[in-house]
Write a protein that holds these residues in place. Structure first.
Motif, mmCIF file in Angstrom:
data_model
loop_
_atom_site.group_PDB
_atom_site.id
_atom_site.type_symbol
_atom_site.label_atom_id
_atom_site.label_comp_id
_atom_site.label_asym_id
_atom_site.label_seq_id
_atom_site.Cartn_x
_atom_site.Cartn_y
_atom_site.Cartn_z
ATOM 1 N N MET A 1 3.495 7.537 -5.015
ATOM 2 C CA MET A 1 3.178 7.048 -4.219
ATOM 3 C C MET A 1 4.030 5.358 -3.546
ATOM 4 O O MET A 1 5.751 5.733 -3.345
ATOM 5 C CB MET A 1 2.606 5.382 -5.300
ATOM 6 C CG MET A 1 1.824 4.620 -4.983
ATOM 7 S SD MET A 1 2.175 3.540 -6.762
ATOM 8 C CE MET A 1 0.710 2.034 -5.763
ATOM 9 N N ALA A 2 3.692 5.180 -2.243
ATOM 10 C CA ALA A 2 4.753 4.522 -0.976
ATOM 11 C C ALA A 2 5.582 3.324 -1.460
ATOM 12 O O ALA A 2 4.518 2.374 -2.780
ATOM 13 C CB ALA A 2 3.531 4.358 0.691
ATOM 14 N N ASP A 3 6.096 3.492 -1.633
ATOM 15 C CA ASP A 3 6.625 1.762 -1.530
ATOM 16 C C ASP A 3 6.739 0.634 -0.994
ATOM 17 O O ASP A 3 7.065 0.483 0.484
ATOM 18 C CB ASP A 3 8.576 2.377 -1.942
ATOM 19 C CG ASP A 3 9.024 1.595 -1.850
ATOM 20 O OD1 ASP A 3 8.873 -0.160 -2.333
ATOM 21 O OD2 ASP A 3 10.968 1.494 -2.066
ATOM 22 N N MET A 4 6.190 -0.622 -1.311
ATOM 23 C CA MET A 4 5.627 -1.538 -0.229
ATOM 24 C C MET A 4 6.530 -2.355 -0.526
ATOM 25 O O MET A 4 6.543 -3.411 0.134
ATOM 26 C CB MET A 4 4.506 -1.720 -1.090
ATOM 27 C CG MET A 4 3.825 -0.845 -1.571
ATOM 28 S SD MET A 4 2.987 -0.145 0.118
ATOM 29 C CE MET A 4 1.886 -0.931 0.999
ATOM 30 N N HIS A 5 7.670 -2.566 -1.574
ATOM 31 C CA HIS A 5 8.522 -3.239 -1.028
ATOM 32 C C HIS A 5 9.008 -4.270 0.464
ATOM 33 O O HIS A 5 9.605 -2.831 0.979
ATOM 34 C CB HIS A 5 9.639 -2.828 -1.408
ATOM 35 C CG HIS A 5 10.799 -3.974 -2.764
ATOM 36 N ND1 HIS A 5 12.274 -4.459 -1.349
ATOM 37 C CD2 HIS A 5 11.084 -4.993 -3.045
ATOM 38 C CE1 HIS A 5 12.933 -5.422 -2.384
ATOM 39 N NE2 HIS A 5 11.700 -5.403 -3.183
ATOM 40 N N MET A 304 -0.741 5.229 3.440
ATOM 41 C CA MET A 304 0.429 5.794 3.755
ATOM 42 C C MET A 304 0.540 6.742 2.520
ATOM 43 O O MET A 304 1.600 7.879 2.576
ATOM 44 C CB MET A 304 1.455 4.466 3.648
ATOM 45 C CG MET A 304 1.144 3.531 4.208
ATOM 46 S SD MET A 304 2.239 2.087 3.824
ATOM 47 C CE MET A 304 3.201 2.849 3.181
ATOM 48 N N ASP A 305 -0.084 7.285 1.665
ATOM 49 C CA ASP A 305 0.620 8.500 1.116
ATOM 50 C C ASP A 305 -0.653 9.472 1.406
ATOM 51 O O ASP A 305 0.373 10.771 1.508
ATOM 52 C CB ASP A 305 -0.473 7.769 -0.820
ATOM 53 C CG ASP A 305 0.428 6.639 -1.815
ATOM 54 O OD1 ASP A 305 1.924 6.710 -1.210
ATOM 55 O OD2 ASP A 305 0.226 6.486 -2.667
ATOM 56 N N GLN A 306 -1.398 9.701 2.092
ATOM 57 C CA GLN A 306 -2.548 10.469 2.179
ATOM 58 C C GLN A 306 -1.176 10.835 4.269
ATOM 59 O O GLN A 306 -2.092 11.885 4.266
ATOM 60 C CB GLN A 306 -3.785 10.329 2.697
ATOM 61 C CG GLN A 306 -4.279 10.191 1.499
ATOM 62 C CD GLN A 306 -5.891 9.813 1.624
ATOM 63 O OE1 GLN A 306 -5.997 9.023 2.873
ATOM 64 N NE2 GLN A 306 -6.724 8.953 0.320
ATOM 65 N N ASN A 307 -0.632 9.932 4.925
ATOM 66 C CA ASN A 307 -0.515 10.427 6.049
ATOM 67 C C ASN A 307 0.709 10.313 6.033
ATOM 68 O O ASN A 307 1.851 10.535 6.979
ATOM 69 C CB ASN A 307 -0.978 9.462 6.842
ATOM 70 C CG ASN A 307 -2.635 9.087 7.284
ATOM 71 O OD1 ASN A 307 -2.920 9.866 7.758
ATOM 72 N ND2 ASN A 307 -3.194 8.412 6.359
ATOM 73 N N GLY A 308 1.735 10.294 4.375
ATOM 74 C CA GLY A 308 3.111 10.610 4.781
ATOM 75 C C GLY A 308 4.087 9.415 4.734
ATOM 76 O O GLY A 308 5.371 9.705 4.996
ATOM 77 N N TYR A 309 3.768 8.611 4.261
ATOM 78 C CA TYR A 309 4.784 6.810 5.092
ATOM 79 C C TYR A 309 5.082 7.435 3.847
ATOM 80 O O TYR A 309 4.248 7.021 2.486
ATOM 81 C CB TYR A 309 3.884 6.703 5.833
ATOM 82 C CG TYR A 309 3.995 6.101 7.471
ATOM 83 C CD1 TYR A 309 4.558 5.781 7.720
ATOM 84 C CD2 TYR A 309 2.606 6.664 7.491
ATOM 85 C CE1 TYR A 309 4.874 6.458 9.698
ATOM 86 C CE2 TYR A 309 2.361 7.404 9.011
ATOM 87 C CZ TYR A 309 3.364 6.751 9.553
ATOM 88 O OH TYR A 309 2.534 7.232 11.117
ATOM 89 N N SER A 310 6.706 7.205 3.588
ATOM 90 C CA SER A 310 7.311 7.051 2.324
ATOM 91 C C SER A 310 7.648 5.308 1.621
ATOM 92 O O SER A 310 7.582 5.174 0.541
ATOM 93 C CB SER A 310 8.511 7.868 1.120
ATOM 94 O OG SER A 310 9.295 7.008 2.916
ATOM 95 N N SER A 311 7.143 4.846 2.750
ATOM 96 C CA SER A 311 7.713 2.972 2.728
ATOM 97 C C SER A 311 6.757 2.681 3.543
ATOM 98 O O SER A 311 7.454 2.619 4.363
ATOM 99 C CB SER A 311 9.289 2.895 2.258
ATOM 100 O OG SER A 311 9.765 3.041 3.784
ATOM 101 N N VAL A 312 6.723 0.977 3.441
ATOM 102 C CA VAL A 312 6.581 -0.074 4.754
ATOM 103 C C VAL A 312 7.712 0.187 5.752
ATOM 104 O O VAL A 312 7.312 0.206 6.385
ATOM 105 C CB VAL A 312 6.593 -1.152 3.967
ATOM 106 C CG1 VAL A 312 6.251 -2.505 5.009
ATOM 107 C CG2 VAL A 312 5.522 -1.395 2.680
ATOM 108 N N LYS A 313 8.972 -0.202 4.798
ATOM 109 C CA LYS A 313 10.307 0.341 6.516
ATOM 110 C C LYS A 313 9.566 1.564 6.731
ATOM 111 O O LYS A 313 10.076 1.601 8.160
ATOM 112 C CB LYS A 313 11.294 0.246 5.372
ATOM 113 C CG LYS A 313 12.240 -0.009 6.203
ATOM 114 C CD LYS A 313 13.403 0.385 5.833
ATOM 115 C CE LYS A 313 15.161 -0.457 5.970
ATOM 116 N NZ LYS A 313 16.342 -0.152 5.567
#
Length: 409
Positions: A1-5, A304-313
């Motif tokens: 799950m993407a890190d949204m911090h 973000m999960d579906q498109n391979g982004y691990s974090s907001v950063k």
């Protein structure tokens, strides 16, 4: 799950419920915090209640992620029942105590009408800032985006000077407390505003689209919105994205919390990809409801999960490669698509002979031969005809062609 911090303000996610009826008083702040946003901006003291909201063409369009605009409607307005600054600070204390504990509480200080109403408005703003920080606010927001502030208030003072002097004034009043400066994009140069806020020590800036406007139905007596009221919507997204990307490309590094017309997850993601660390949810919260905010937040995380982004950063500023393309590469990419347009022939089985392609061709590059369209040697590959073909008899994989230029680069 993407890190949204969001690291810069230790926020659990990048979503800020903006100053609005959804954040007026402790009860509404607590209610809004149920969607667990990164921050909530408590509405200004003395702002009033009511007024209503109006989505066009409908709220259903908002839910489906379709183009829509929002404006203040004609519902009843009345004075705020929070009558004094002391009462307001008690609301801040209660909100901080009972709201979702991991959500930051920002407090919006001042209102541009104060400048027109009170000779001691600076003293009032300083006092408000000190008192709300003592009451438990995690940050102060200076709200310079109120609809029409750039137009109405420039009749009395310079907007850029106001931004800089007030930011400096509040920073000195509450040292150690972050000061967020919410900025207009209406009738001013946003980059200049951002630079003045930065020069004064702002901790974050929030370019936000909200305009004066005059919307009416052809049967004008039935029109809901108040003439001149705050107007915003999905059309704001490209405008605010430009202001964010332009600032980033010109060396502005201060955190941003862009907003205006964020009704669906794709608009929120675009603001972050343009370079903003955070995203404001205002009209969606007050006129759409907190469940819609929670839905949008989940959709952003899922995408973000579906498109391979691990974090907001990792997502933040991702589209700046597009914004900052070198002219030579932009032309190369454009010509690659143009050549595909030029070489593509008309699919005779799909062509219905409607003539739309011929009607928008300005180079005699396509003609009707009997009841079917045919390319001619004059075609230059401009692409107009591809946009209007109703049956996709003229079609190329434009997205794939444009993406391949980046992959080859």
């Amino acid at each position: 799950m993407a890190d949204m911090h969001v690291d810069c303000f230790d926020m659990i996610n990048p979503f800020v419920i903006a100053s609005s009826p959804a954040t007026r008083g402790a009860d509404n702040v607590i209610k809004s915090s149920s969607c667990k946003p990164g921050a909530i901006t408590m509405r200004n003291f003395g702002h009033g209640m009511g007024g209503g909201g109006f989505f066009y063409p409908s709220f259903d369009a908002v839910v489906k992620g379709q183009p829509a605009f929002h404006s203040h409607a004609v519902g009843k307005q009345c004075p705020d029942n929070i009558a004094s600054l002391d009462e307001y600070c008690e609301e801040v204390k209660r909100a901080r105590r009972d709201m979702y504990p991991d959500t930051k509480l920002w407090a919006s200080v001042g209102h541009y009408h104060d400048i027109e109403k009170y000779t001691d408005w600076k003293k009032r703003w300083v006092t408000e800032a000190k008192e709300v920080v003592n009451a438990g606010a995690d940050a102060i927001e200076l709200h310079f985006n109120t609809p029409g502030v750039a137009t109405a208030s420039d009749r009395q003072f310079n907007y850029y000077q106001l931004v800089e002097s007030c930011t400096k004034m509040i920073k000195e009043a509450v040292p150690g407390t972050p000061v967020m400066v919410k900025l207009a994009v209406e009738d001013i140069d946003c980059l200049t505003s951002i630079r003045r806020a930065v020069a004064a020590g702002a901790d974050a800036v929030g370019p936000t689209a909200r305009w004066k406007a005059f919307y009416f139905d052809l049967d004008w007596q039935t029109t809901q919105p108040r003439p001149g009221s705050g107007y915003g919507g999905t059309q704001a997204c490209p405008i605010v994205c430009f202001e964010v990307a332009d600032a980033r490309s010109r060396g502005i590094t201060i955190p941003m919390y862009a907003g205006g017309g964020v009704f669906s997850y794709d608009q929120a993601l675009r603001y972050i990809m343009a370079g903003s660390e955070m995203v404001q949810l205002g009209a969606l919260a007050c006129s759409g409801g907190i469940k819609q905010c929670a839905r949008l937040m989940k959709q952003c995380s899922d995408w973000m999960d579906q498109n391979g982004y691990s974090s907001v950063k990792e997502l933040q500023g991702a589209a700046l490669k597009l914004f900052n393309m070198e002219d030579s590469f932009a032309k190369e990419r454009q010509n690659k698509l143009g050549e595909a347009y030029r070489l593509r022939r008309v699919d005779q089985e799909k062509c219905i002979g409607c003539g739309r392609c011929e009607d928008v061709c300005w180079y005699k590059g396509i003609a009707l031969d009997g009841k079917k369209a045919q390319k001619t040697d004059n075609c230059i590959g401009c692409g107009y005809c591809f946009q209007v073909c109703p049956t996709k008899a003229l079609e190329v994989d434009a997205a794939g062609i444009l993406k391949s230029a980046f992959e080859e680069k």
